[in-house]
Scaffold this motif. Structure first.
Motif, short mmCIF file in Angstrom:
data_model
loop_
_atom_site.label_atom_id
_atom_site.label_comp_id
_atom_site.label_asym_id
_atom_site.label_seq_id
_atom_site.Cartn_x
_atom_site.Cartn_y
_atom_site.Cartn_z
N ASP A 119 0.84 -1.20 0.00
CA ASP A 119 0.00 0.00 0.00
C ASP A 119 0.87 1.25 0.00
O ASP A 119 0.61 2.21 -0.74
N LEU A 120 1.94 1.24 0.81
CA LEU A 120 2.84 2.39 0.90
C LEU A 120 3.45 2.71 -0.46
O LEU A 120 3.52 3.87 -0.86
N PHE A 121 3.90 1.66 -1.17
CA PHE A 121 4.57 1.86 -2.46
C PHE A 121 3.61 1.77 -3.65
O PHE A 121 4.06 1.64 -4.78
N SER A 122 2.31 1.86 -3.39
CA SER A 122 1.33 1.72 -4.49
C SER A 122 1.33 2.92 -5.43
O SER A 122 0.70 2.88 -6.48
N THR A 123 2.03 3.99 -5.06
CA THR A 123 2.14 5.15 -5.95
C THR A 123 3.51 5.21 -6.62
O THR A 123 3.83 6.18 -7.31
N ALA A 124 4.34 4.19 -6.40
CA ALA A 124 5.63 4.05 -7.09
C ALA A 124 5.46 3.07 -8.24
O ALA A 124 4.51 2.28 -8.25
N PRO A 125 6.34 3.10 -9.25
CA PRO A 125 6.18 2.17 -10.39
C PRO A 125 6.11 0.71 -9.96
O PRO A 125 5.42 -0.09 -10.56
N GLU A 126 6.85 0.35 -8.91
CA GLU A 126 6.77 -0.98 -8.32
C GLU A 126 7.38 -0.89 -6.93
O GLU A 126 8.04 0.08 -6.60
N SER A 127 7.16 -1.91 -6.12
CA SER A 127 7.76 -1.91 -4.80
C SER A 127 9.27 -2.11 -4.96
O SER A 127 9.71 -3.09 -5.56
N PRO A 128 10.10 -1.20 -4.44
CA PRO A 128 11.54 -1.28 -4.69
C PRO A 128 12.23 -2.41 -3.95
O PRO A 128 13.37 -2.74 -4.26
N TRP A 129 11.56 -3.01 -2.97
CA TRP A 129 12.23 -4.01 -2.13
C TRP A 129 11.76 -5.43 -2.42
O TRP A 129 12.00 -6.34 -1.62
N SER A 130 11.12 -5.63 -3.55
CA SER A 130 10.60 -6.96 -3.86
C SER A 130 11.64 -7.88 -4.50
O SER A 130 11.41 -9.07 -4.65
N GLU A 131 12.78 -7.33 -4.89
CA GLU A 131 13.84 -8.11 -5.53
C GLU A 131 15.16 -7.86 -4.82
O GLU A 131 15.33 -6.86 -4.13
N PRO A 132 16.14 -8.79 -4.99
CA PRO A 132 17.48 -8.54 -4.44
C PRO A 132 18.05 -7.24 -5.03
O PRO A 132 17.67 -6.87 -6.14
N PRO A 133 18.92 -6.52 -4.33
CA PRO A 133 19.54 -6.91 -3.06
C PRO A 133 18.72 -6.56 -1.82
O PRO A 133 19.15 -6.82 -0.70
N TYR A 134 17.51 -5.95 -2.01
CA TYR A 134 16.75 -5.47 -0.86
C TYR A 134 15.83 -6.53 -0.25
O TYR A 134 15.55 -6.50 0.94
N LYS A 135 15.38 -7.47 -1.09
CA LYS A 135 14.47 -8.49 -0.59
C LYS A 135 15.16 -9.31 0.51
O LYS A 135 16.26 -9.80 0.33
#
Length: 647
Positions: A345-361
């Motif tokens: 919900d927080l990142f629903s106004t960004a192109p995609e959630s930035p932490w859904s893939e490595p290196p952040y996941k």
């Protein structure tokens, strides 16, 4: 928000100064006649086999962007030139002859597959030329003929039939081609499902929230009018606003409430515009709010970040306070954690959630229910700022940071300055974790994130990050552990500046395995040598893992010898299995905070220093000798002058 209620809004061209359209198709299908007629607005009597590049002036179409049209040859010997032109195209017009059904078949059997083979990923306009020559018995619906082809080849944007001889729909051909480039369908709309694409929905949601000034979840009449003026430079009349809301309410009752147009209604309107072919309306809105053709914020809206290799980037206190407020806002149940659905919900106004893939996941510590605590949330932002500061600034804007993006980050001072001052001023410290296979690198990272010990071994093939907050006396630091697989060390050290971003390096080995110790020592020497050669020396610590097992026979003597020879601390014994860490993370942070200490010295480095000292001492003696000689010469000249004057 009618979009077309104002005089021609003349929407932005998306930064384009020219559109290059390549016309291709079988021989004799009317390519050259189509181009000449469009440029001259009259049917030519004589047409050369291949035309030179033809330009249409920038006032030819409302978008006021010049068009360059490239004619092509269909001859086999010209295939190379054709391929080159197609690869440079912004859009491709594929022609067939309305009087030659075989040329229509060739679109799906040759031309469209050829574009795919050449990896030409641009809009395609299919044009049936010589409409005036089609026999009456060949009359058939264009939609009926093209529908199966368009189902197979989604890159086809539009189909149209024309006649250069009768001047039927000639300008429309290149208008549709230009429109497909300036206002593309693909980023906005899924033709198969007939719905807005997720990234388009996310951008429009952010725009809606920015325009909903009173934060009541709907655009009032005044807010709708402000939106119209911002995007289309003209106000909406009260009757027009009522008309817009009536259209939405008839089709979608929840699209309008007592406060005005809801987000659902706002999205419905844009889907309606696109379905009716008015893509320029939605693109005008997106571009007014800073989006590019990929529906991301334009690069020029993100300030450039320049820093030396041994400087890092961190969030400022203003940005941290903003993020704390965002955390509280989305922690709806007040349990002190953001669950995956809250983050979505927080990142629903960004192109995609930035932490859904490595290196952040999975790089930060999770709660028992899989959420992020405030420390975990801020740690993820700290990691993203360290690795991708431009990405941090963009995502801050997407989630509502209203200040100057550059006020959200600070560039730390150079690490060499820290060493001279004998103190690091950084709040985020990066630690490289080296070690041979099965030494316990991954276990160290997992324990840092509060994950339970596991006996099963899974080799790490790619670099991995773990980030968390470490409490020091009177201060809190964010520590980033970066695991370097054994196979990746050589590649890492092939880059001269690879250690510039490293605040401290840890070398971990299996204390029960002599081969593991020897390999870890080799890695320590390699890294220390690289630092000495490049000037990017880093503090180093040795970690003796698996302390719950019996050490190999010479472990104490070997570790004492290496530590003393290289001038660093004795190995820190830990056991992730027994949850015994000997304050290792605090000790890592403490060593990084004092970058002038714990720097290993290799034999080669020591010899180099001794050589440099000898050279400097020799130069000093030479300088002193030269000074004595100069003083002696000056004294002699004074003596000689006096003697001459007395005589």
């Amino acid at each position: 928000m009618a979009g077309g209620s104002a005089p021609n809004p003349n929407p932005s061209s998306g930064g384009r100064s020219n559109v290059r359209i390549v016309v291709a198709g079988d021989r004799g299908t009317g390519k050259s006649s189509l181009i000449v007629t469009a440029a001259a607005e009259t049917f030519p009597t004589n047409v050369p086999p291949i035309l030179p590049p033809t330009k249409l002036p920038n006032d030819y179409y409302p978008d006021r962007v010049p068009i360059t049209i490239i004619d092509t040859s269909s001859r086999l010997e010209d295939r190379g030139t054709l391929a080159e032109e197609l690869r440079r195209a912004d859009a491709v017009v594929l022609t067939y002859g309305c009087d030659q059904p075989a040329t229509l078949d060739r679109l799906s059997t040759f031309w469209l597959p050829e574009l795919r083979r050449l990896e030409v990923k641009v809009p395609v306009i299919v044009v049936g030329c010589k409409l005036d020559l089609r026999e009456d018995h060949q009359q058939v619906s264009l939609e009926q003929v093209m529908s199966p082809i368009m189902q197979e080849f989604r890159e086809i944007e539009t189909c149209i039939e024309c006649s250069a001889f009768k001047l039927i729909q000639i300008p429309e051909v290149f208008y549709y081609a230009q429109k497909a480039v300036l206002h593309p369908t693909a980023p906005l709309f899924d033709q198969e499902t007939q719905t807005l694409k997720p990234r388009c929905v996310r951008a429009l949601k952010r725009i809606f929230i920015l325009c909903d000034l009173d934060r009541d979840g709907a655009l009032s009449d005044a807010e709708l009018n402000d939106f119209q003026v911002k995007c289309f430079n003209a106000p909406l009349q009260p009757s027009e606003i009522e008309g817009v809301k009536r259209v939405v309410q008839e089709k979608l009752p929840e699209g309008v409430n007592m406060n005005g147009l809801t987000l659902t209604g706002f999205l419905f309107l844009h889907a309606l515009f696109i379905e009716k072919g008015r893509l320029e309306t939605t693109w005008t809105v997106l571009r007014k709010f800073g989006y590019d053709n990929d529906i991301k914020l334009r690069d020029d809206l993100i300030p450039p970040i320049k820093h030396a290799p041994d400087q890092s980037v961190e969030l400022t206190s203003d940005a941290v306070e903003f993020l704390k407020g965002i955390f509280c806002l989305y922690d709806i149940d007040g349990d002190g954690a953001l669950r995956p659905s809250d983050l979505d919900d927080l990142f629903s106004t960004a192109p995609e959630s930035p932490w859904s893939e490595p290196p952040y996941k999975d790089a930060a510590q999770k709660t028992a229910l899989g959420g992020l605590s405030l420390d975990g949330f801020l740690s993820e932002w700290a990691l993203m700022t360290l690795l991708d500061p431009a990405g941090t600034m963009a995502n801050l804007i997407y989630i509502g940071y209203a200040g100057d993006p550059s006020s959200a980050i600070r560039i730390t001072r150079k690490r060499r300055v820290d060493r001279k001052k004998q103190q690091s001023d950084r709040t985020v410290l990066q630690c490289f974790v080296f070690g041979p296979k099965k030494a316990g690198k991954s276990s160290l990272l997992n324990s840092f994130l509060g994950r339970p010990f596991s006996d099963s071994y899974t080799p790490t093939t790619d670099e991995r990050y773990a980030v968390n907050v470490v409490d020091q006396p009177g201060v809190r630091k964010t520590l980033v552990l970066r695991e370097i697989p054994e196979e990746g060390v050589k590649k890492l050290l092939s880059n001269k500046e690879s250690l510039a971003v490293c605040d401290i390096a840890v070398f971990i080995h299996d204390s029960s395995d002599e081969a593991s110790w020897k390999k870890a020592t080799e890695l320590l020497v390699d890294v220390a040598s690289h630092g000495e050669a490049t000037g990017y020396e880093v503090p180093c610590l040795i970690v003796s893992a698996k302390d719950d097992m019996d050490p190999y026979p010479m472990a104490i003597q070997d570790s004492t010898r290496v530590s003393q020879d290289m001038g660093i601390e004795a190995p820190i014994p830990i056991s992730t299995k027994l949850d015994d860490f000997d304050n290792v993370f605090r000790r890592i942070v403490s060593a990084a905070e004092h970058p002038h200490l714990s720097i290993p010295e290799t034999e080669a480095g020591r010899s180099r220093k001794q050589y440099n000292r000898l050279v400097n001492r020799s130069l000093m003696f030479v300088s002193v000798g030269a000074a004595v000689a100069i003083v002696g010469l000056a004294a002699y000249r004074v003596y000689a002058a006096r003697k001459n004057s007395s005589s």
